[in-house]
Design a protein around this motif. Sequence first.
Motif, mmCIF file in Angstrom:
data_model
loop_
_atom_site.group_PDB
_atom_site.id
_atom_site.type_symbol
_atom_site.label_atom_id
_atom_site.label_comp_id
_atom_site.label_asym_id
_atom_site.label_seq_id
_atom_site.Cartn_x
_atom_site.Cartn_y
_atom_site.Cartn_z
ATOM 1 N N VAL A 122 48.936 44.033 43.728
ATOM 2 C CA VAL A 122 47.578 43.655 44.118
ATOM 3 C C VAL A 122 46.935 44.837 44.830
ATOM 4 C CG1 VAL A 122 46.204 42.147 45.609
ATOM 5 C CG2 VAL A 122 48.087 41.207 44.253
ATOM 6 N N THR A 128 41.162 39.164 46.219
ATOM 7 C CA THR A 128 42.061 38.481 45.278
ATOM 8 C C THR A 128 42.089 37.009 45.656
ATOM 9 O OG1 THR A 128 43.351 40.521 45.190
ATOM 10 C CG2 THR A 128 44.334 38.574 44.188
ATOM 11 N N TRP A 187 37.004 42.186 41.628
ATOM 12 C CA TRP A 187 38.381 41.685 41.593
ATOM 13 C C TRP A 187 39.343 42.721 42.160
ATOM 14 C CZ3 TRP A 187 41.477 37.728 41.323
ATOM 15 C CH2 TRP A 187 42.783 37.838 40.821
ATOM 16 N N GLY A 189 42.724 42.008 42.456
ATOM 17 C CA GLY A 189 44.081 41.651 42.047
ATOM 18 C C GLY A 189 44.631 42.555 40.953
#
Length: 262
Positions: A122, A128, A187, A189
Amino acid sequence: MPAEQPLVPVTSPTAVPAAAGTVTTTSSLLVTDDGSGPMACRNGNWQDLSPPACQEFAITGWDWDPAWDFEEKDGVRWGTFQMVGTFDGETFAVDEVSQPEPEPYESDFEIPCPTPDGGWQVADPSRTTQDAMLGLGNVAEDIPGFAMVAVSTSAGQPGPRDPMDAVVSLYVAGDPAAAEEIVREWWGGMLCVTQVEHSHDELEKVQMALLDIPGMNEVGSGNTDNQVDLVVLNDDGSIQQWVDQEFGEGVVVVESNLRPVG
């Protein structure tokens, strides 16, 4: 050396082609009978109808066996069956009927990027989140050349509920680096960006052009193979030849629901 013969153009299909020899259905078909004779079809919204309506093609040699699993209501019988027989383009002459158990679904998805050194990590836990994962679709669809997005675990299994265990695989027909930069604003992640040949918009136009193919059972383009999958009742090779000519080889893959026995 003799000159190569020019390819003969193939015209758009206007009827379901007949099948040569004995064929078998590759999956179960819905068979209905309102007293005027059995009819069959593969797809449709019949699951929500009771009794269902199905009039894709006629069946001969059919006899409702009391041992079969079927339903009956308002004078209509129906059930799902696999069949072996012959098909002349309009009528299926039955030789054998069976009701095999449906095969369990098994995912064959693979993350299209190699596993990074040290495994999937991550990048930013603060971005996330569930909201970030749920909003990814809208973000991705605005990326130039967007093809599709898939979410899996780091092992490639579908549907993780925990964003910290989710790998987002983004397929784009444009520049992967530019696409990654856009997604990273939203994002934090695990992320895989891979380049494909055709965008979602390109394949959707092809999909819409195939809706009226005779015997069309199913058509869709949301797959990791970056192609349009066209399922038809029967293809003697002429439909695949036509789509290759019309859209280019590898853009549309035709699957026939009837296949030669053996």
